[in-house]
Design a protein around this motif. Structure first.
Motif, PDB file in Angstrom:
ATOM      1  N   UNK A   1     106.150  30.355  50.687  1.00  0.00           N
ATOM      2  CA  UNK A   1     106.190  30.182  52.129  1.00  0.00           C
ATOM      3  C   UNK A   1     105.349  28.969  52.547  1.00  0.00           C
ATOM      4  N   UNK A   2     104.172  28.825  51.968  1.00  0.00           N
ATOM      5  CA  UNK A   2     103.307  27.701  52.331  1.00  0.00           C
ATOM      6  C   UNK A   2     103.972  26.374  51.995  1.00  0.00           C
ATOM      7  N   UNK A   3     104.646  26.327  50.860  1.00  0.00           N
ATOM      8  CA  UNK A   3     105.323  25.090  50.463  1.00  0.00           C
ATOM      9  C   UNK A   3     106.444  24.773  51.445  1.00  0.00           C
ATOM     10  N   UNK A   4     107.208  25.798  51.861  1.00  0.00           N
ATOM     11  CA  UNK A   4     108.282  25.590  52.832  1.00  0.00           C
ATOM     12  C   UNK A   4     107.711  25.102  54.161  1.00  0.00           C
ATOM     13  N   UNK A   5     106.627  25.736  54.638  1.00  0.00           N
ATOM     14  CA  UNK A   5     106.011  25.337  55.916  1.00  0.00           C
ATOM     15  C   UNK A   5     105.575  23.879  55.881  1.00  0.00           C
ATOM     16  N   UNK A   6     104.949  23.485  54.789  1.00  0.00           N
ATOM     17  CA  UNK A   6     104.485  22.098  54.665  1.00  0.00           C
ATOM     18  C   UNK A   6     105.667  21.131  54.688  1.00  0.00           C
ATOM     19  N   UNK A   7     106.713  21.454  53.935  1.00  0.00           N
ATOM     20  CA  UNK A   7     107.892  20.587  53.897  1.00  0.00           C
ATOM     21  C   UNK A   7     108.574  20.536  55.263  1.00  0.00           C
ATOM     22  N   UNK A   8     108.674  21.674  55.928  1.00  0.00           N
ATOM     23  CA  UNK A   8     109.318  21.716  57.246  1.00  0.00           C
ATOM     24  C   UNK A   8     108.512  20.926  58.267  1.00  0.00           C
TER      25      UNK A   8
END
Length: 129
Positions: A1-8
């Motif tokens: 989730x953290x990786x997705x948030x950063x990318x988004x």
């Protein structure tokens, strides 16, 4: 989730920054006009805004006009991780310091205030601009 948030987050910042400066300025003016319409007179009130970050709407001009009309303005400050934001008075004249993500914030000597109005960018205001 953290990786997705950063990318988004990076995707959205890139998207915002791809909007031409003239179009962003026109949107800022439209947002300011809509704020005036929705808020009415701000004299005697404390308005919390945020410092524009990487293509976000820039309401510093609106804030200056609000102060000229008798409002006080303040900016949010991250005091510590996972804690509520504090709001410090922002007169537009003081030298700002660097806060989280190097976003300018009023110095520790600026008094903390409780805003009457918190400017949160709602989707409908952004879409109108």
């Amino acid at each position: 989730m953290a990786r997705w948030r950063k990318a988004e987050r990076e995707r959205l910042i890139t998207l915002r920054q791809s909007v031409p400066v003239a179009a962003r300025s026109a949107a800022d003016a439209a947002i300011a006009a809509e704020l005036d319409r929705r808020l009415g007179p701000v004299a005697g009130r404390t308005v919390a805004l945020y410092w524009p970050f990487r293509g976000e709407p820039d309401l510093r001009g609106w804030a200056a006009a609000a102060r000229a009309a008798g409002a006080r303005t303040c900016l949010p400050v991250v005091v510590r991780k996972a804690a509520p934001l504090a709001f410090r008075l922002w007169t537009g004249a003081e030298r700002l310091e660097r806060g989280v993500w190097n976003i300018p914030i009023p110095p520790e000597t600026s008094p903390e205030v409780v805003p009457d109005i918190v400017m949160v960018f709602m989707r409908d205001l952004q879409q109108q601009g």
